[in-house]
Design a protein around this motif. Structure first.
Motif, PDB file in Angstrom:
ATOM      1  N   PRO A 100     -66.219 -83.743  33.289  1.00  0.00           N
ATOM      2  CA  PRO A 100     -65.008 -84.169  33.294  1.00  0.00           C
ATOM      3  C   PRO A 100     -64.062 -83.196  33.922  1.00  0.00           C
ATOM      4  O   PRO A 100     -64.487 -81.748  33.962  1.00  0.00           O
ATOM      5  N   GLY A 101     -63.037 -83.310  34.613  1.00  0.00           N
ATOM      6  CA  GLY A 101     -62.141 -82.507  35.065  1.00  0.00           C
ATOM      7  C   GLY A 101     -60.612 -82.471  34.487  1.00  0.00           C
ATOM      8  O   GLY A 101     -60.442 -82.938  33.339  1.00  0.00           O
ATOM      9  N   ALA A 102     -59.983 -81.716  35.146  1.00  0.00           N
ATOM     10  CA  ALA A 102     -58.411 -81.636  34.678  1.00  0.00           C
ATOM     11  C   ALA A 102     -57.607 -82.955  34.476  1.00  0.00           C
ATOM     12  O   ALA A 102     -56.959 -82.970  33.303  1.00  0.00           O
ATOM     13  N   GLY A 103     -57.959 -83.864  35.567  1.00  0.00           N
ATOM     14  CA  GLY A 103     -57.324 -85.281  35.236  1.00  0.00           C
ATOM     15  C   GLY A 103     -57.571 -86.041  34.041  1.00  0.00           C
ATOM     16  O   GLY A 103     -57.103 -86.444  33.546  1.00  0.00           O
ATOM     17  N   ASP A 104     -59.170 -85.803  33.805  1.00  0.00           N
ATOM     18  CA  ASP A 104     -59.536 -86.517  32.583  1.00  0.00           C
ATOM     19  C   ASP A 104     -59.082 -85.946  31.166  1.00  0.00           C
ATOM     20  O   ASP A 104     -58.640 -86.762  30.377  1.00  0.00           O
ATOM     21  N   LEU A 105     -58.824 -84.409  31.192  1.00  0.00           N
ATOM     22  CA  LEU A 105     -58.115 -83.861  30.094  1.00  0.00           C
ATOM     23  C   LEU A 105     -56.982 -84.515  29.995  1.00  0.00           C
ATOM     24  O   LEU A 105     -56.358 -84.711  28.780  1.00  0.00           O
ATOM     25  N   LEU A 106     -56.178 -84.220  31.138  1.00  0.00           N
ATOM     26  CA  LEU A 106     -54.477 -84.768  30.792  1.00  0.00           C
ATOM     27  C   LEU A 106     -54.645 -86.088  30.318  1.00  0.00           C
ATOM     28  O   LEU A 106     -53.579 -86.645  29.404  1.00  0.00           O
ATOM     29  N   LEU A 107     -55.402 -87.203  30.713  1.00  0.00           N
ATOM     30  CA  LEU A 107     -55.230 -88.652  30.528  1.00  0.00           C
ATOM     31  C   LEU A 107     -55.742 -88.612  29.117  1.00  0.00           C
ATOM     32  O   LEU A 107     -55.230 -89.246  28.254  1.00  0.00           O
ATOM     33  N   ALA A 108     -56.598 -87.806  28.609  1.00  0.00           N
ATOM     34  CA  ALA A 108     -57.024 -87.866  27.058  1.00  0.00           C
ATOM     35  C   ALA A 108     -56.161 -87.273  26.226  1.00  0.00           C
ATOM     36  O   ALA A 108     -55.669 -87.806  24.921  1.00  0.00           O
ATOM     37  N   VAL A 109     -55.294 -86.288  26.498  1.00  0.00           N
ATOM     38  CA  VAL A 109     -54.219 -85.812  26.232  1.00  0.00           C
ATOM     39  C   VAL A 109     -53.017 -86.708  25.735  1.00  0.00           C
ATOM     40  O   VAL A 109     -52.750 -86.680  24.863  1.00  0.00           O
ATOM     41  N   GLU A 110     -52.909 -87.672  26.991  1.00  0.00           N
ATOM     42  CA  GLU A 110     -51.969 -88.590  26.705  1.00  0.00           C
ATOM     43  C   GLU A 110     -52.265 -89.708  25.624  1.00  0.00           C
ATOM     44  O   GLU A 110     -51.485 -89.946  24.851  1.00  0.00           O
TER      45      GLU A 110
END
Length: 243
Positions: A100-110
C-alpha cells in the motif's frame, strides 16, 4: 427543516455522561449504521475496534492527551484505516499485491471517517451523545502496541459515547462559520484581510482579533499535542512508504 437536518444542527460533542448504560441493541444499531456508510468501491477500508476492556480505556484516556472522560464513556470505538485486510484477501486468491501507498492510506482514512460520522448520527438519533477523539493519532508507538495494530493499519479517529448529563444537553453549541465563508464557487479562493477578520467578528468574545488569534494559535497549532500528532503521523507513514 426536516428531522435529520435538525439533528445535524443540534448535535454537539458530549464529554460528560450519565451512568446509564448503552444497551446491546443500541450498540448494535450504532455499529450497523456505521458500516452502511458510503465506501470507496464498497471495500469498507476500515476496521472498528470496540474497546470494552476498562484498563485499555484508561490507557487510551492517558495516551490521548490525558482526558479522563474517555475512560468513563459507555462505548469506545476506534475507527482504523485498514489497508492490511485487503492484502490478505488478495493473497487468499493466490495474488501478489503491491504494498500500500499514501493514496491507499488516504482513501482508507476517508472510509473510516465517513463510517464514524454515520455512527455519530445514529447515536444522536437514539439520544446518545458522542465525542471525536483526534488524539488517538498521537503516541504512535504506544498506540500500535496497545491496539495490536499491524503495519498497514492506522487509527484514523476514536469516538466515545454515552448518555449526556442535563448540563451537557443544555450547553450552548459553539457557533460555526457562515456557509459563504466556507464555500468557494468552482475553484479555491483565498480570503483577503477584510474577509478573514469578518469571519471572526462574532467569535472572539469581544477581544481584539490579533490577541484572540495569538492565544488560539498557541493553544492549538503550536501545542505539544499538535506537534506530537505530526510526529506520530510520520511514524505511521513509514509503514506505508518504507517497508
Amino acid at each position: 427543516m426536516n428531522e435529520i437536518i435538525k439533528a445535524l444542527h443540534k448535535r454537539k460533542s458530549v464529554r460528560v455522561f450519565t451512568e446509564k448504560e448503552i444497551s446491546a441493541e443500541e450498540k448494535e444499531a450504532i455499529l450497523e449504521a456505521a458500516i452502511q456508510a458510503p465506501s470507496a468501491g464498497c471495500q469498507l477500508l476500515y476496521t472498528i475496534l470496540d474497546i470494552t476492556d476498562q484498563q485499555k480505556k484508561e490507557k487510551l484516556a492517558e495516551l490521548c492527551d490525558h482526558q479522563p472522560f474517555i475512560a468513563k464513556a459507555k462505548l469506545v470505538l476506534v475507527f482504523c484505516a485498514d489497508c492490511e485486510k485487503w492484502l490478505s484477501f488478495y493473497r487468499e486468491a493466490g495474488l501478489t499485491p503491491r504494498k500500500p501507498g499514501a493514496g491507499d492510506l488516504l482513501l482508507a482514512v476517508e472510509d473510516a471517517a465517513i463510517a464514524a460520522q454515520n455512527a455519530v448520527t445514529a447515536a444522536e438519533s437514539l439520544g446518545i451523545g458522542s465525542c471525536y477523539i483526534g488524539d488517538v493519532m498521537e503516541r504512535a508507538e504506544e498506540m500500535k502496541a496497545l491496539l495490536a495494530l499491524p503495519p498497514y493499519v492506522y487509527p484514523a479517529c476514536m469516538l466515545v459515547f454515552g448518555y449526556p448529563t442535563e448540563h451537557q444537553k443544555e450547553r450552548t453549541k459553539p457557533s460555526r462559520f457562515a456557509v459563504s465563508d466556507m464555500v468557494c464557487k468552482n475553484a479555491y479562493q483565498a480570503k483577503n484581510s477584510q474577509e478573514i477578520r469578518a469571519m471572526f467578528a462574532q467569535k472572539t468574545d469581544g477581544k481584539d482579533y490579533d490577541q484572540w488569534m495569538e492565544a488560539f494559535w498557541k493553544r492549538k497549532y503550536e501545542s505539544d499535542f499538535s506537534k506530537e500528532m505530526s510526529r506520530s503521523m510520520e511514524v505511521y507513514l513509514k509503514d506505508f512508504l518504507e517497508k
